[in-house]
Design a protein around this motif. Structure first.
Motif, mmCIF file in Angstrom:
data_model
loop_
_atom_site.group_PDB
_atom_site.id
_atom_site.type_symbol
_atom_site.label_atom_id
_atom_site.label_comp_id
_atom_site.label_asym_id
_atom_site.label_seq_id
_atom_site.Cartn_x
_atom_site.Cartn_y
_atom_site.Cartn_z
ATOM 1 N N LEU A 402 -43.993 4.152 46.414
ATOM 2 C CA LEU A 402 -43.069 4.721 47.383
ATOM 3 C C LEU A 402 -42.507 3.633 48.292
ATOM 4 O O LEU A 402 -41.308 3.613 48.592
ATOM 5 C CB LEU A 402 -43.787 5.788 48.218
ATOM 6 C CG LEU A 402 -42.988 6.411 49.358
ATOM 7 C CD1 LEU A 402 -41.687 7.018 48.858
ATOM 8 C CD2 LEU A 402 -43.842 7.455 50.090
ATOM 9 N N PHE A 450 -37.887 10.177 53.238
ATOM 10 C CA PHE A 450 -38.929 10.561 52.287
ATOM 11 C C PHE A 450 -38.450 11.684 51.372
ATOM 12 O O PHE A 450 -38.578 11.602 50.142
ATOM 13 C CB PHE A 450 -40.196 10.987 53.041
ATOM 14 C CG PHE A 450 -40.864 9.867 53.771
ATOM 15 C CD1 PHE A 450 -41.838 9.102 53.146
ATOM 16 C CD2 PHE A 450 -40.511 9.548 55.064
ATOM 17 C CE1 PHE A 450 -42.457 8.047 53.807
ATOM 18 C CE2 PHE A 450 -41.119 8.502 55.743
ATOM 19 C CZ PHE A 450 -42.091 7.745 55.107
ATOM 20 N N ASP A 453 -36.268 10.572 48.625
ATOM 21 C CA ASP A 453 -36.743 9.497 47.767
ATOM 22 C C ASP A 453 -37.290 10.042 46.447
ATOM 23 O O ASP A 453 -38.118 10.965 46.450
ATOM 24 C CB ASP A 453 -37.839 8.703 48.475
ATOM 25 C CG ASP A 453 -38.140 7.400 47.764
ATOM 26 O OD1 ASP A 453 -37.523 6.383 48.117
ATOM 27 O OD2 ASP A 453 -38.966 7.423 46.825
ATOM 28 N N PHE A 456 -41.175 9.852 46.218
ATOM 29 C CA PHE A 456 -41.802 10.871 47.057
ATOM 30 C C PHE A 456 -41.679 12.240 46.413
ATOM 31 O O PHE A 456 -42.657 13.007 46.336
ATOM 32 C CB PHE A 456 -41.151 10.878 48.441
ATOM 33 C CG PHE A 456 -41.711 11.900 49.383
ATOM 34 C CD1 PHE A 456 -42.814 11.601 50.162
ATOM 35 C CD2 PHE A 456 -41.136 13.159 49.509
ATOM 36 C CE1 PHE A 456 -43.343 12.550 51.044
ATOM 37 C CE2 PHE A 456 -41.646 14.110 50.374
ATOM 38 C CZ PHE A 456 -42.755 13.801 51.156
ATOM 39 N N HIS A 472 -47.481 16.626 51.959
ATOM 40 C CA HIS A 472 -47.358 15.409 51.148
ATOM 41 C C HIS A 472 -46.949 14.230 52.020
ATOM 42 O O HIS A 472 -47.477 13.114 51.879
ATOM 43 C CB HIS A 472 -46.343 15.640 50.030
ATOM 44 C CG HIS A 472 -46.205 14.474 49.087
ATOM 45 N ND1 HIS A 472 -47.287 13.794 48.567
ATOM 46 C CD2 HIS A 472 -45.090 13.873 48.565
ATOM 47 C CE1 HIS A 472 -46.867 12.819 47.774
ATOM 48 N NE2 HIS A 472 -45.527 12.844 47.766
ATOM 49 N N TRP A 473 -46.019 14.474 52.951
ATOM 50 C CA TRP A 473 -45.622 13.390 53.861
ATOM 51 C C TRP A 473 -46.828 12.897 54.663
ATOM 52 O O TRP A 473 -47.025 11.680 54.821
ATOM 53 C CB TRP A 473 -44.527 13.881 54.814
ATOM 54 C CG TRP A 473 -44.173 12.848 55.852
ATOM 55 C CD1 TRP A 473 -43.286 11.835 55.731
ATOM 56 C CD2 TRP A 473 -44.749 12.726 57.162
ATOM 57 N NE1 TRP A 473 -43.261 11.074 56.876
ATOM 58 C CE2 TRP A 473 -44.162 11.600 57.767
ATOM 59 C CE3 TRP A 473 -45.704 13.447 57.869
ATOM 60 C CZ2 TRP A 473 -44.473 11.182 59.057
ATOM 61 C CZ3 TRP A 473 -46.041 13.039 59.161
ATOM 62 C CH2 TRP A 473 -45.429 11.918 59.737
#
Length: 629
Positions: A402, A450, A453, A456, A472-473
């Motif tokens: 990432l 994010f 992306d 991500f 998830h972040w």
């Protein structure tokens, strides 16, 4: 002096209220029309004047000049009445010599703000020009084709070619007869515009322009050939737009003049008062996030105290009537030693968030650093910035794939440096946020880079809801394991310069350089928002500078509010500063215009602080400008 009746000065777009003027001198065989595209690329703050030599266009009935001195004397005679506003001169090829001699004459009557020279060797050097009178027409036309200055369609018209050759040969006689007076110099700074594919001039050949000015000389590289400056869409338009900005201190004069008619600024010019003005327009959650410091706020207060206890010790009678605020950082010239600091989730403050801040910064000529945790993607930010210089601040996530994806996207979007923030591997203890149970990212603000992306998104379940995205972040963002071994890895995935933001200890500064992966440092304590009780950034700055020497770019932030603050940071070893919270208050109060206002006020304050301290350029700002403590 030529006395041919018709004035040689043309005004491309009359702008009597423009802050500055640019007078353009054409090349051999050229006319004032050569600068039409360039004039169109400049802002409304610039009134573009073009010089029409005799013998062409509306002056065709008059004989061509026989020497450079005559052209310069005629131009100077007409430009001398225009020195009420800053006047810059731009000369292309032969026009560079005419501009140089015109500037010498004008400096007897007043100041020339600056001189730009394009595709031209220094006036004291032999230009090694051929004798066009000894060449047949076909040979001269072949040379024109090689240089690319005349469209092929025109070279197919016999009568057009005849006129071009008439003018070109006449101007070349004047050019070949020119001799630069020994020791001839200007007080004005000189900027050399050099196209990389110019077959007539090289970097080595134009270097000697520095001998002909006491005001400083630099070279800007452009793409294209000999006539690159005159081409539509030329990079020269961006360069000139940057260099021709009015002196920052002109804001003060403009405010006072507006006051004669009862006008006053929309926002206060006291940047220390902005926070109190912004409080009523911010929600309690946003206010707490924006102004809150870590712990008891000791570090935040220490940042301001460090500036307050270092008084300036100005020098007098230094002739600081003209100041140059420009600096070179990471090989790129910046118009002033100020950038916008990265601040997350700016849509909390204003609906247009980072986009409004970026546009406001562009209005003031200030580059920006975009936060990883922006509310708009780095691609959207780049589109809003246009040609404005920009850096990307990276919070290194705990998944390297990432992190690499974010860096690659920054490269593709035209960011010119990576700012790796190392003082926030986890969130600090911030009571103002904790007492409200509020973290903006968990409410969806500041995570656009994010969610856009591909790496991500590949880690999300199919058809994820908001909760799954935020979880998830939260898993990938925090990286308390960040360590020195991450630097060589980051260096391996990008060729962009890397700066470490958050360095305070001189030993860490030396370690960073020993890694061989870092190009610069930012001395910062995150504005007091991370570790309470830590040293003020300004107090840490001198030891960090001493630890790494003068060659390493060092910036600083944390606590800067005034132009005198910037001056003090520069005096203690910073090459430039990052401004944080004040521009967010401007954003809250008046959007893009508020950001531009804050930056213009800061630069005006800095400009005047330099004048009042006896400094004409940033290199004059040294440690002896501060009183002993």
């Amino acid at each position: 002096m030529l006395n041919v009746g018709t004035t040689p000065i043309r005004t491309v777009h009359p702008r009597p209220s423009a802050a500055v003027q640019l007078a353009c001198f054409p090349h051999a065989g050229g006319s004032a029309d050569a600068f039409t595209a360039l004039a169109g690329a400049l802002s409304a703050d610039v009134e573009t004047l073009t010089v029409q030599y005799p013998g062409r266009r509306e002056r065709a009935a008059h004989p061509c000049a026989t020497d450079i001195a005559a052209l310069a004397a005629e131009a100077a005679g007409h430009l001398a009445s225009r020195l009420d506003r800053p006047l810059y001169l731009l000369g292309h090829s032969m026009g560079a010599l005419v501009a140089f001699e015109t500037a010498r004459l004008l400096e007897r009557a007043g100041a020339v703000a600056g001189v730009f020279v394009s595709a031209a060797r220094p006036p004291g050097d032999d230009w090694a020009e051929p004798d066009l009178d000894a060449m047949d027409d076909a040979a001269v036309v072949a040379e024109l084709r090689r240089l690319g200055g005349v469209p092929e369609a025109l070279l197919a018209e016999a009568d057009v070619v005849e006129e071009i050759l008439r003018l070109l040969r006449a101007d070349h006689r004047a050019l070949r007869g020119y001799t630069c007076p020994p020791g001839a110099t200007l007080r004005a700074p000189v900027t050399v515009l050099l196209a990389g594919a110019d077959s007539k001039n090289s970097a080595e050949q134009v270097r000697g322009w520095a001998r002909h000015t006491t005001g400083g000389c630099d070279t800007v590289l452009l793409s294209g050939g000999h006539f690159a400056v005159l081409a539509p869409g030329s990079e020269a338009g961006v360069v000139l737009a940057d260099r021709l900005r009015p002196a920052p201190a002109g804001l003060v004069r403009a405010i006072y003049l507006a006051g004669l008619g009862g006008g006053t600024p929309r926002l206060t010019t006291d940047l220390t008062a902005l926070e109190d003005l912004a409080r009523p327009v911010l929600t309690p959650d946003t206010l707490g996030y924006l102004v809150g410091d870590a712990g008891a706020g000791e570090t935040g207060r220490a940042n301001r105290a460090a500036y307050n206890r270092r008084p300036l010790l100005p020098r007098m009678l230094r002739g600081a009537d003209r100041r140059d605020l420009s600096v070179t950082v990471l090989g790129r010239r910046l118009p002033a030693p100020v950038l916008l600091a990265p601040v997350a989730a700016q849509t909390l403050v204003h609906p247009e968030g980072e986009l409004a801040s970026i546009r406001g910064a562009a209005d003031a000529g200030v580059p920006f650093v975009l936060s990883t945790n922006a509310s708009y993607t780095l691609e959207e930010a780049a589109a809003a910035a246009g040609p404005q210089p920009r850096w990307f601040q990276l919070y290194l996530p705990n998944e390297r794939a990432l992190a690499e994806s974010l860096v690659r996207r920054a490269e593709r979007a035209g960011y010119s440096a990576i700012v790796l923030t190392v003082d926030a591997p986890t969130f600090g203890y911030r009571p103002t946020d904790l007492d409200r149970g509020y973290l903006p990212f968990l409410h969806g603000a500041g995570i656009a880079n994010f969610t856009a992306d591909p790496v991500f998104r590949a880690g999300l379940p199919d058809d994820p809801d908001d909760r799954a995205v935020l979880q998830h972040w939260a898993r990938v963002f925090a990286n308390p394991g960040l360590n020195w071994e991450d630097l060589p890895w980051l260096r391996s995935v990008t060729s962009l310069p890397i700066l470490l933001k958050g360095i305070l200890h001189p030993a860490d500064a030396r370690l960073a350089l020993d890694q061989g992966a870092v190009d610069g440092l930012i001395v910062s304590n995150h504005g007091g928002r991370q570790l309470d009780g830590s040293v003020a950034a300004l107090d840490a700055l001198p030891a960090v500078r001493a630890a790494v020497g003068d060659a390493v770019p060092i910036l600083t932030d944390s606590g800067i509010r005034t132009g005198s603050d910037v001056l003090k940071a520069l005096a203690l070893g910073a090459d430039a500063v990052l401004l944080g919270r004040p521009y967010l208050y401007g954003l809250a109060l008046d959007g893009r215009a508020g950001v531009a206002h804050v930056l213009r006020c800061l630069l005006a304050d800095l400009d005047l602080a330099m004048a009042l301290s006896g400094c004409t350029r940033i290199a004059d700002v040294t440690a002896d400008l501060l009183a002993p403590t």
